[in-house]
Design a protein around this motif. Structure first.
Motif, PDB file in Angstrom:
ATOM      1  N   ALA A  74      16.672  24.726  18.319  1.00  0.00           N
ATOM      2  CA  ALA A  74      16.006  24.062  17.196  1.00  0.00           C
ATOM      3  C   ALA A  74      16.838  22.877  16.723  1.00  0.00           C
ATOM      4  N   GLY A  75      16.179  21.793  16.415  1.00  0.00           N
ATOM      5  CA  GLY A  75      16.850  20.579  15.965  1.00  0.00           C
ATOM      6  C   GLY A  75      15.915  19.402  16.101  1.00  0.00           C
ATOM      7  N   SER A  76      16.418  18.294  16.577  1.00  0.00           N
ATOM      8  CA  SER A  76      15.586  17.120  16.801  1.00  0.00           C
ATOM      9  C   SER A  76      16.023  16.455  18.095  1.00  0.00           C
ATOM     10  N   ALA A  77      15.119  15.677  18.658  1.00  0.00           N
ATOM     11  CA  ALA A  77      15.411  14.941  19.882  1.00  0.00           C
ATOM     12  C   ALA A  77      14.848  13.538  19.748  1.00  0.00           C
ATOM     13  N   THR A  78      15.491  12.597  20.409  1.00  0.00           N
ATOM     14  CA  THR A  78      15.028  11.217  20.423  1.00  0.00           C
ATOM     15  C   THR A  78      14.523  10.889  21.816  1.00  0.00           C
ATOM     16  N   LEU A  79      13.368  10.237  21.877  1.00  0.00           N
ATOM     17  CA  LEU A  79      12.777   9.837  23.150  1.00  0.00           C
ATOM     18  C   LEU A  79      13.088   8.376  23.424  1.00  0.00           C
ATOM     19  N   TYR A  80      13.413   8.095  24.684  1.00  0.00           N
ATOM     20  CA  TYR A  80      13.695   6.722  25.109  1.00  0.00           C
ATOM     21  C   TYR A  80      12.919   6.408  26.382  1.00  0.00           C
ATOM     22  N   ALA A  81      12.481   5.164  26.492  1.00  0.00           N
ATOM     23  CA  ALA A  81      12.068   4.610  27.779  1.00  0.00           C
ATOM     24  C   ALA A  81      13.282   3.813  28.251  1.00  0.00           C
ATOM     25  N   ALA A  82      14.111   4.457  29.068  1.00  0.00           N
ATOM     26  CA  ALA A  82      15.426   3.918  29.392  1.00  0.00           C
ATOM     27  C   ALA A  82      15.369   2.951  30.568  1.00  0.00           C
ATOM     28  N   ALA A  83      16.133   1.889  30.470  1.00  0.00           N
ATOM     29  CA  ALA A  83      16.232   0.918  31.568  1.00  0.00           C
ATOM     30  C   ALA A  83      16.997   1.533  32.726  1.00  0.00           C
ATOM     31  N   ALA A  84      16.702   1.061  33.927  1.00  0.00           N
ATOM     32  CA  ALA A  84      17.420   1.524  35.108  1.00  0.00           C
ATOM     33  C   ALA A  84      18.881   1.084  35.019  1.00  0.00           C
ATOM     34  N   PRO A  85      19.817   1.869  35.573  1.00  0.00           N
ATOM     35  CA  PRO A  85      21.230   1.511  35.518  1.00  0.00           C
ATOM     36  C   PRO A  85      21.526   0.132  36.087  1.00  0.00           C
ATOM     37  N   TRP A  86      20.738  -0.296  37.061  1.00  0.00           N
ATOM     38  CA  TRP A  86      20.983  -1.606  37.679  1.00  0.00           C
ATOM     39  C   TRP A  86      20.296  -2.744  36.911  1.00  0.00           C
ATOM     40  N   GLN A  87      19.681  -2.411  35.757  1.00  0.00           N
ATOM     41  CA  GLN A  87      19.064  -3.430  34.912  1.00  0.00           C
ATOM     42  C   GLN A  87      19.561  -3.290  33.472  1.00  0.00           C
ATOM     43  N   LEU A 122       5.756   2.852  34.741  1.00  0.00           N
ATOM     44  CA  LEU A 122       5.142   1.828  35.601  1.00  0.00           C
ATOM     45  C   LEU A 122       6.023   0.589  35.712  1.00  0.00           C
ATOM     46  N   GLU A 123       6.895   0.380  34.725  1.00  0.00           N
ATOM     47  CA  GLU A 123       7.824  -0.761  34.747  1.00  0.00           C
ATOM     48  C   GLU A 123       9.182  -0.390  35.324  1.00  0.00           C
ATOM     49  N   GLY A 124       9.327   0.841  35.810  1.00  0.00           N
ATOM     50  CA  GLY A 124      10.594   1.279  36.381  1.00  0.00           C
ATOM     51  C   GLY A 124      11.553   1.907  35.389  1.00  0.00           C
ATOM     52  N   ARG A 125      11.086   2.218  34.187  1.00  0.00           N
ATOM     53  CA  ARG A 125      11.929   2.863  33.185  1.00  0.00           C
ATOM     54  C   ARG A 125      11.891   4.383  33.337  1.00  0.00           C
ATOM     55  N   SER A 126      12.896   5.041  32.791  1.00  0.00           N
ATOM     56  CA  SER A 126      13.000   6.493  32.847  1.00  0.00           C
ATOM     57  C   SER A 126      12.723   7.114  31.482  1.00  0.00           C
ATOM     58  N   PRO A 127      11.837   8.116  31.394  1.00  0.00           N
ATOM     59  CA  PRO A 127      11.747   8.900  30.159  1.00  0.00           C
ATOM     60  C   PRO A 127      13.044   9.692  29.967  1.00  0.00           C
ATOM     61  N   VAL A 128      13.649   9.555  28.799  1.00  0.00           N
ATOM     62  CA  VAL A 128      14.904  10.241  28.502  1.00  0.00           C
ATOM     63  C   VAL A 128      14.764  10.959  27.166  1.00  0.00           C
ATOM     64  N   VAL A 129      15.211  12.208  27.136  1.00  0.00           N
ATOM     65  CA  VAL A 129      15.240  13.007  25.908  1.00  0.00           C
ATOM     66  C   VAL A 129      16.697  13.285  25.575  1.00  0.00           C
ATOM     67  N   ARG A 130      17.158  12.872  24.390  1.00  0.00           N
ATOM     68  CA  ARG A 130      18.519  13.144  23.929  1.00  0.00           C
ATOM     69  C   ARG A 130      18.436  14.066  22.727  1.00  0.00           C
ATOM     70  N   HIS A 131      19.118  15.200  22.825  1.00  0.00           N
ATOM     71  CA  HIS A 131      18.920  16.279  21.873  1.00  0.00           C
ATOM     72  C   HIS A 131      20.247  16.826  21.353  1.00  0.00           C
ATOM     73  N   ARG A 132      20.242  17.209  20.091  1.00  0.00           N
ATOM     74  CA  ARG A 132      21.369  17.928  19.500  1.00  0.00           C
ATOM     75  C   ARG A 132      20.801  19.017  18.595  1.00  0.00           C
ATOM     76  N   THR A 133      21.402  20.199  18.645  1.00  0.00           N
ATOM     77  CA  THR A 133      20.906  21.301  17.837  1.00  0.00           C
ATOM     78  C   THR A 133      21.219  21.091  16.363  1.00  0.00           C
ATOM     79  N   LEU A 134      20.591  21.886  15.513  1.00  0.00           N
ATOM     80  CA  LEU A 134      20.814  21.796  14.066  1.00  0.00           C
ATOM     81  C   LEU A 134      22.258  22.091  13.691  1.00  0.00           C
ATOM     82  N   HIS A 135      22.939  22.898  14.490  1.00  0.00           N
ATOM     83  CA  HIS A 135      24.296  23.326  14.154  1.00  0.00           C
ATOM     84  C   HIS A 135      25.366  22.467  14.836  1.00  0.00           C
ATOM     85  N   GLY A 136      24.960  21.286  15.304  1.00  0.00           N
ATOM     86  CA  GLY A 136      25.942  20.365  15.866  1.00  0.00           C
ATOM     87  C   GLY A 136      26.499  20.798  17.196  1.00  0.00           C
ATOM     88  N   GLY A 137      25.693  21.472  17.981  1.00  0.00           N
ATOM     89  CA  GLY A 137      26.155  21.930  19.296  1.00  0.00           C
ATOM     90  C   GLY A 137      26.254  20.794  20.299  1.00  0.00           C
TER      91      GLY A 137
END
Length: 297
Positions: A74-87, A122-137
Motif C-alpha cells: 500500500a502506498g502510491s506510485a508514479t507513472l512515466y512514459a520514459a524515454a529510451a536510454p539512448w534518447q 508508439l513513440e518508443g517510450r517505456s511505461p514505467v511505474v515507480r513505487h514506494r510503500t507508505l512506511h518508506g520501504g
C-alpha cells in the motif's frame, strides 16, 4: 522467503537504489487476448508478473500491473512514459500518481494515463511505474519495453473494434423516457433498447429483466397508474418482438409513487415519465422489493 536471483542481485548491488523489474530486450513479448466484452494487451515482466492495458466494452483502456507475489504494498506510485536510454534528451513524461492498494492487481490507472502510455509506446517510450510503500520501504521500479509493440497494437485495435458498445455495469440499470401523456416508444427509446438487446444476445448469463413503469403527477392517480402500466408493456412487447423470452421478463408499474425528482417543473416531470430496466444474472427471489431501484443513469 527465498528471494529470486534478480531481486537478490539488486539488493546486494545497490541497497539504496530502486529494485527494478524489466524483461531482457531479446525476450520481450506482447500478448493480445479478448472477446466482445474485454480486450487485453499485456507484456510479461520477468520475476514480477505483467503489465496490462485492459479495455472493457463501452470504456477506454486502463493500465495496471499484475503480480502474483504482490510486490507492491500500500502506498502510491508514479507513472512515466520514459524515454529510451539512448534518447536522454527527450526526457521522461510524468503522467501522475496512482493510489496503490496492495493485492495481485494493486492499482488501475485513469483512462487518460493509459492513453498517454499507449501513445508513448508508439513513440518508443517505456511505461514505467515507480513505487514506494507508505512506511518508506524499498523503492521499486517496474518497466515495460516498446520492442515488438507495433504489431501487437494493431491486433489490440482489431480486438477493440469488435467490442460491444456497452458493458454489464453500464446497462444493468437503464431507463427509457416517454413524451407527456404518451405510451409509444420514440426513436431515442428504441435506440437505447436496441443497445441493450445487443448486449443481451451476447451475454446469455443475463436471465431476468425487471421492468418498472412510472409516470409524473400530471393526471389523477388511477390514470397515472394505467399510463405507467402501458409504458412498461410497450417496453416488454419491444423486447419480446426482438427475441427476449416472456418468461424472463417481470413487469411492474407504480404510477406517480416513486419519482426520480420532484414534479415541480416540465423538465422534472419529463424525467419521471419512464420505464426502468434492471438486468439480473441470477434467478431472483420470488418476493420482489416494494420500491423499484433507482437507475444509475
Amino acid at each position: 522467503m527465498r528471494l529470486r536471483p534478480l531481486v537478490l542481485c539488486c539488493l546486494l548491488a545497490s541497497p539504496a537504489d530502486a529494485i527494478t523489474f524489466q524483461t531482457r530486450l531479446e525476450r520481450v513479448q506482447w500478448h493480445v487476448e479478448g472477446d466482445q466484452f474485454e480486450c487485453r494487451l499485456s507484456q510479461p515482466i520477468a520475476g514480477f508478473g505483467s503489465g496490462q492495458f485492459v479495455r472493457r466494452a463501452g470504456e477506454e483502456a486502463i493500465f495496471r500491473l499484475q503480480s502474483p507475489q504482490r510486490w507492491l504494498g500500500a502506498g502510491s506510485a508514479t507513472l512515466y512514459a520514459a524515454a529510451a536510454p539512448w534518447q536522454p534528451a527527450r526526457g521522461d513524461i510524468n503522467l501522475g500518481v496512482v493510489s496503490v492498494g496492495g493485492g495481485e492487481i494493486p492499482f488501475n490507472s485513469s483512462h487518460l494515463q493509459a492513453g498517454r502510455l499507449l501513445s508513448g509506446l508508439l513513440e518508443g517510450r517505456s511505461p514505467v511505474v515507480r513505487h514506494r510503500t507508505l512506511h518508506g520501504g524499498e523503492t521499486l521500479e517496474v518497466r515495460l519495453l516498446p520492442a515488438r509493440f507495433a504489431k501487437a497494437y494493431e491486433d489490440y485495435r482489431a480486438c477493440a473494434a469488435k467490442l460491444l458498445p456497452v458493458n454489464y455495469d453500464q446497462v444493468r440499470q437503464s431507463q427509457v423516457g416517454f413524451p407527456s401523456g404518451d405510451v409509444v416508444l420514440d426513436d431515442v427509446a428504441r435506440a437505447k433498447l436496441d443497445i441493450i438487446l445487443q448486449f443481451l444476445k451476447a451475454d446469455p448469463s443475463v436471465n431476468r429483466i425487471v421492468l418498472d413503469g412510472h409516470s409524473d403527477n400530471s393526471g389523477n392517480r388511477l390514470t397515472n397508474r394505467d399510463l405507467s402500466r402501458r409504458r412498461a408493456v410497450a417496453v416488454q412487447e419491444y423486447l419480446q418482438a426482438n427475441g427476449v423470452p416472456e418468461a424472463q421478463i417481470t413487469l411492474r408499474f407504480h404510477g406517480e409513487r416513486y419519482p426520480l425528482v420532484r414534479n415541480d417543473s416540465a423538465a422534472a416531470r419529463a424525467k419521471n415519465r419512464r420505464v426502468t430496466l434492471r438486468l439480473e444474472r441470477e434467478a431472483a427471489s420470488e418476493t420482489a422489493a416494494t420500491a423499484p431501484a433507482t437507475p444509475a443513469s
